[in-house]
Write a protein that holds these residues in place. Sequence first.
Motif, PDB file in Angstrom:
ATOM      1  N   TYR A   1       0.967  -1.236  -0.154  1.00  0.00           N
ATOM      2  CA  TYR A   1      -0.066  -0.129   0.005  1.00  0.00           C
ATOM      3  C   TYR A   1       0.829   1.390  -0.033  1.00  0.00           C
ATOM      4  O   TYR A   1       1.854   1.161   0.666  1.00  0.00           O
ATOM      5  CB  TYR A   1      -0.796   0.145   1.158  1.00  0.00           C
ATOM      6  N   GLU A   2       0.379   2.026  -0.576  1.00  0.00           N
ATOM      7  CA  GLU A   2       1.139   3.436  -0.828  1.00  0.00           C
ATOM      8  C   GLU A   2       0.374   4.487  -0.057  1.00  0.00           C
ATOM      9  O   GLU A   2      -0.729   4.998  -0.488  1.00  0.00           O
ATOM     10  CB  GLU A   2       1.725   3.999  -2.219  1.00  0.00           C
ATOM     11  N   TYR A   3       0.862   5.138   0.795  1.00  0.00           N
ATOM     12  CA  TYR A   3       0.318   6.428   1.663  1.00  0.00           C
ATOM     13  C   TYR A   3       1.251   7.735   1.340  1.00  0.00           C
ATOM     14  O   TYR A   3       2.225   7.828   1.659  1.00  0.00           O
ATOM     15  CB  TYR A   3       0.136   6.097   3.093  1.00  0.00           C
ATOM     16  N   PRO A   4       0.575   8.733   0.564  1.00  0.00           N
ATOM     17  CA  PRO A   4       1.147   9.764   0.360  1.00  0.00           C
ATOM     18  C   PRO A   4       1.136  10.730   1.538  1.00  0.00           C
ATOM     19  O   PRO A   4       0.193  10.515   2.404  1.00  0.00           O
ATOM     20  CB  PRO A   4       0.635  10.540  -0.676  1.00  0.00           C
ATOM     21  N   ARG A   5       2.401  11.475   1.950  1.00  0.00           N
ATOM     22  CA  ARG A   5       2.369  12.358   3.201  1.00  0.00           C
ATOM     23  C   ARG A   5       3.273  13.622   2.740  1.00  0.00           C
ATOM     24  O   ARG A   5       4.028  13.278   1.764  1.00  0.00           O
ATOM     25  CB  ARG A   5       2.751  11.757   4.216  1.00  0.00           C
ATOM     26  N   TYR A   6       2.972  14.599   3.552  1.00  0.00           N
ATOM     27  CA  TYR A   6       3.967  15.598   3.242  1.00  0.00           C
ATOM     28  C   TYR A   6       5.105  15.784   4.527  1.00  0.00           C
ATOM     29  O   TYR A   6       4.731  15.698   5.345  1.00  0.00           O
ATOM     30  CB  TYR A   6       3.066  17.015   3.110  1.00  0.00           C
ATOM     31  N   HIS A   7       6.194  16.333   4.061  1.00  0.00           N
ATOM     32  CA  HIS A   7       7.185  16.679   5.147  1.00  0.00           C
ATOM     33  C   HIS A   7       7.564  18.047   4.764  1.00  0.00           C
ATOM     34  O   HIS A   7       7.954  18.514   3.674  1.00  0.00           O
ATOM     35  CB  HIS A   7       8.476  15.406   4.924  1.00  0.00           C
ATOM     36  N   PHE A   8       7.794  18.570   5.921  1.00  0.00           N
ATOM     37  CA  PHE A   8       8.592  20.120   5.863  1.00  0.00           C
ATOM     38  C   PHE A   8       9.845  20.010   7.001  1.00  0.00           C
ATOM     39  O   PHE A   8       9.469  19.489   8.080  1.00  0.00           O
ATOM     40  CB  PHE A   8       7.470  21.022   6.135  1.00  0.00           C
ATOM     41  N   THR A   9      10.962  20.363   6.490  1.00  0.00           N
ATOM     42  CA  THR A   9      12.106  19.945   7.142  1.00  0.00           C
ATOM     43  C   THR A   9      12.899  21.380   7.360  1.00  0.00           C
ATOM     44  O   THR A   9      13.115  21.950   6.376  1.00  0.00           O
ATOM     45  CB  THR A   9      13.230  19.321   6.864  1.00  0.00           C
ATOM     46  N   ASN A  10      13.207  21.738   8.476  1.00  0.00           N
ATOM     47  CA  ASN A  10      13.748  23.085   8.790  1.00  0.00           C
ATOM     48  C   ASN A  10      14.570  23.012  10.077  1.00  0.00           C
ATOM     49  O   ASN A  10      14.202  22.212  10.862  1.00  0.00           O
ATOM     50  CB  ASN A  10      12.974  24.249   8.764  1.00  0.00           C
ATOM     51  N   VAL A  11      15.881  23.737  10.293  1.00  0.00           N
ATOM     52  CA  VAL A  11      16.394  23.904  11.390  1.00  0.00           C
ATOM     53  C   VAL A  11      15.934  25.114  12.362  1.00  0.00           C
ATOM     54  O   VAL A  11      16.167  24.897  13.447  1.00  0.00           O
ATOM     55  CB  VAL A  11      18.223  24.149  10.933  1.00  0.00           C
ATOM     56  N   SER A  12      15.474  26.010  11.676  1.00  0.00           N
ATOM     57  CA  SER A  12      14.803  27.124  12.472  1.00  0.00           C
ATOM     58  C   SER A  12      13.599  26.812  13.024  1.00  0.00           C
ATOM     59  O   SER A  12      12.681  26.613  12.745  1.00  0.00           O
ATOM     60  CB  SER A  12      14.712  28.233  11.588  1.00  0.00           C
TER      61      SER A  12
END
Length: 242
Positions: free
Chosen positions: A177-188
Amino acid sequence: MGINRSTLQSWMRDRSLVDKYLGTDLCPRCTPVSSPPEPLDAYSYLLGLYLGDGCLTPAGDPRKGVWRLRVMCSDTWPGLIELCAGAMAAIRPDHKVSRVPSTGCTEVHGNWKHWPCLFPQHGPGKKHDRTIALEPWQQAIVEKHTKEFVRGLVHSDGSRVLNRIKRKLPGDGEQYYEYPRYHFTNVSTDIIRLFTEALDRLEIPWKVHTKKRGKSYKDTYVVSVSQREAVARMDSFVGPKY
Ligand SMILES: [Zn+2]
């Protein structure tokens, strides 16, 4: 102002001549009666890109006070290069937007004395080493154009990923099964907060976790949006990179 008629007519045909004549450029911020940069939706998107992956550096001789707004765009997503260039061009019509190829990416940039007026978050050092707070006029824009702001942040420092999960079927079979998801990566932490506040305004649920990177590096924060309905909402105005 003692400017003759034919000069004014040529300025109307080519706004860049105004810069050459007056040595400045019409800036919506540093005039006696300031206004927000237009169009607001393009600015909101560009602000997201800038906070995620953009910077200001002197263009040429620093004594001339011309700044270069630079956004690095991966060559993997040619559509995003055009969106970035389009937003810059919308903010400054009739001015040049350059695309400079580099290894695996393209730098989109434009030169202007007044970029720091539009991006007062500019300062010495890295963004995660200083406070990043929006000015009231910027806050008003991102509240009105929250989707564009989120879109800009995801297009620079985020991604839409497919999680692949294996499930056993009765007998020996198995299915993926494939589940889409969103990631947002930041150091601040400040930029992470701007992103999550925007998601809250859109009523999109999120989670954050910390990625430790060892003693000599700052921790990285990853915001993820993974609930099915929340991903569908994000898809309606962000979508996969292209
Ligand atoms: Zn200005």
